[in-house]
Structures are given as C-alpha cells and as structure tokens.
Design a protein around this motif. Structure first.
Motif, short mmCIF file in Angstrom:
data_model
loop_
_atom_site.label_atom_id
_atom_site.label_comp_id
_atom_site.label_asym_id
_atom_site.label_seq_id
_atom_site.Cartn_x
_atom_site.Cartn_y
_atom_site.Cartn_z
N ALA A 46 3.53 9.20 1.58
CA ALA A 46 2.86 8.01 1.05
C ALA A 46 1.36 8.05 1.33
CB ALA A 46 3.48 6.75 1.63
N GLN A 102 8.91 2.22 -4.22
CA GLN A 102 9.86 2.91 -3.34
C GLN A 102 9.99 2.20 -1.99
OE1 GLN A 102 9.93 7.14 -2.95
NE2 GLN A 102 9.10 7.51 -5.00
N ARG A 103 8.90 1.60 -1.52
CA ARG A 103 8.92 0.94 -0.20
C ARG A 103 9.18 -0.56 -0.30
NH1 ARG A 103 5.04 4.22 3.99
NH2 ARG A 103 6.06 6.21 3.62
N GLN A 144 7.60 -3.17 -1.83
CA GLN A 144 6.43 -4.02 -1.54
C GLN A 144 6.00 -4.71 -2.83
OE1 GLN A 144 4.00 -0.77 -0.14
NE2 GLN A 144 4.52 -1.14 2.01
#
Length: 294
Positions: A212, A244-245, A247
């Motif tokens: 990332a 993907q995270r 957020q």
C-alpha cells in the motif's frame, strides 16, 4: 517499359500506404481530444481494422504497431471491460462474455506490442520467454511506448484469466517490461507508468515493504507528473488501497476528486478523463455493495 511502369506503380502505391500508415499512427491524438466517448466507441473498431489492414502491407511500421497496440488496449478497457463491469449485476452471462472478448482484445494488443519490440530488437520476444530481465535490458528510452502498451495489455489479459495458468505464468514477463519502462523514463506520458503501477504494486510478488505504501508513492508521483489534471490516478488508487482496506471515506474523497477535474482544461487528455470519470461515478454508485459500513 511495361516493367518500369509496373515498378513505378508499385512504388507509388507503397508511398501512399506508408503515408496513410504515418497518418493513422498519429490519429490517436484526435481521438484523445474528443468529448464524446460513445462516438469514439463506434468509430474505433473501423480505425483499428484499418490499421491491421495496413500492417499487412507495412508489417514493420513502428508507429503503426505502437498505435495499434495502444488502440486495442484502450478500446478493450474503456468500451468492453468497463461495460462488462457495469453489466455484471443485471446480466452475469453477458458480462462474462464481454470479459472474454476483452481478454482476447488485450492479447491482440500484446501481440502487436511484441511485434514492435521485435522490429526494434530482433528476437526480443524469444529472448523475453527465455530470460525476461536479460531481454528487457536491451530496451532503450525510445522503446518505452512499446514496453508500456505490451505490459498493460498483457497484465489486463492476465487479470481476466484466473482459469488460465499458462497466461498467469507470464506475470514475470509483464513485470520485467513495466519495470524497465519505469527505469528508462518514469515521467513518460505525464505519469502513465506510475498510474499503472498504483494497482500493480498491490499484487506484486516479492516487493519490498508495504504494498500500500508503494502504491501510494506511485499515486503521488502520477498526480505530480500530470499536474493533478488526470482522473485516472485517483480512481486507480481508490480501487487499489481504500477499497481493499475498507476505508469508505477515503475512497469517496478520491473519487470525488477525480470527478472534479475539468476534462476541457487539458484537451489532449479529454477522452481519458471522461472515461475515468465514468468509472468513478459507477464506483460511487456501488459503495453500498463494496463496503460493509459505507
């Protein structure tokens, strides 16, 4: 005299073919400035087939090979794969068929890119199969367009080929191509290489450090090199990291930044920005599906 006349006629025809090839190799600039993606979607297939027809007569025309590789790559992404993504929720079978078509178009683009590299460096394709790192070492700064379009098309085909182990096994070749391009001219085409690497870093095997963080560095460099006038880096980073995270706030912020860019401020990238902004709108409309807590 008849033989001389025939030779003259052949020479005139060849000159005309070369002139048309030269013109078509530059036609992407006109397409890139257009403000009507649907018009380009309808016009591009004829242009691409004309390019292929001319390549039958001038098979080693570097400009035409590069334009054909780039043209098929961009057409497959903007007008086939994107539409497949949008269609998936309502017609899965049709979406799968379109992705298969996109894969074939990407491979077609890859093959033109490899042909161009073979013209510039005899035996390049065979060498790439044997030892990717050694093969790309011979590439120069002038090869960057071929390196990029070949890697971009090949990587896109691989991303659509989860059931094709042989194609997936080509990843080291695409990585060697794109890394060599970045080493030769990282600022090429206002940061296009960095925009590609934003998403690629999240899937790279054996990369050093946090993927990332690597992706973020490419995002920042792409924005700098494009003067903040390209929507694609924002869209790519939003999908690569915040999605993907999980957020959602950051995801939304980046896509709204992409949408806020004025496509007319930089006419040479008008079409690319309109295509990226279309994807941004589509992604924003799917946040309820993409995030557990949007």
């Amino acid at each position: 005299m008849f033989a001389a006349f025939c030779l003259t006629g052949c020479s005139i025809r060849q000159t005309a073919v070369n002139q048309m090839a030269d013109a078509l190799a530059k036609s992407g600039d006109t397409f890139a400035r257009d403000d009507d993606p649907e018009l380009i979607k309808a016009a591009a297939p004829f242009s691409l087939k004309l390019m292929e027809s001319l390549l039958a007569d001038v098979p080693e025309h570097e400009g035409l090979l590069s334009a054909t590789a780039g043209g098929f790559t961009q057409y497959a992404f903007a007008f086939v794969q994107q539409e497949a993504d949008e269609l998936e929720d309502t017609d899965l079978a049709a979406a799968q068929a379109m992705r298969l078509r996109a894969k074939h178009l990407y491979l077609r683009a890859r093959d033109y890119g490899l042909r161009g590299l073979d013209v510039r460096h005899h035996g390049f394709g065979a060498a790439l199969n044997q030892d990717p790192a050694r093969a790309v070492a011979q590439a120069t700064k002038e090869d960057v367009p071929f390196l990029y379009w070949t890697a971009a098309a090949w990587s896109a085909a691989i991303s659509l080929a989860k059931d094709d182990p042989a194609l997936i096994g080509d990843l080291p070749k695409t990585e060697a191509l794109i890394d060599r391009a970045a080493a030769l001219d990282e600022a090429w085409d206002a940061g296009t290489l960095h925009t590609f690497l934003i998403s690629y870093e999240m899937a790279r095997n054996g990369g050093a450090g946090d993927p990332a963080e690597r992706s973020r560095r490419h995002f920042e460099r792409a924005v700098t090199l494009s003067g903040g006038q390209m929507a694609a880096p924002y869209v790519s980073y939003a999908e690569a990291v915040p999605l993907q995270r999980q957020q959602p706030a950051e995801f939304r912020r980046l896509l709204e930044q992409a949408r806020a860019i004025d496509p007319d401020a930089q006419p040479s990238t008008r079409l690319a920005n309109l295509v990226a902004q279309r994807r941004a709108r589509w992604l924003l409309g799917r946040m309820d599906e993409l995030f557990l807590n949007p």
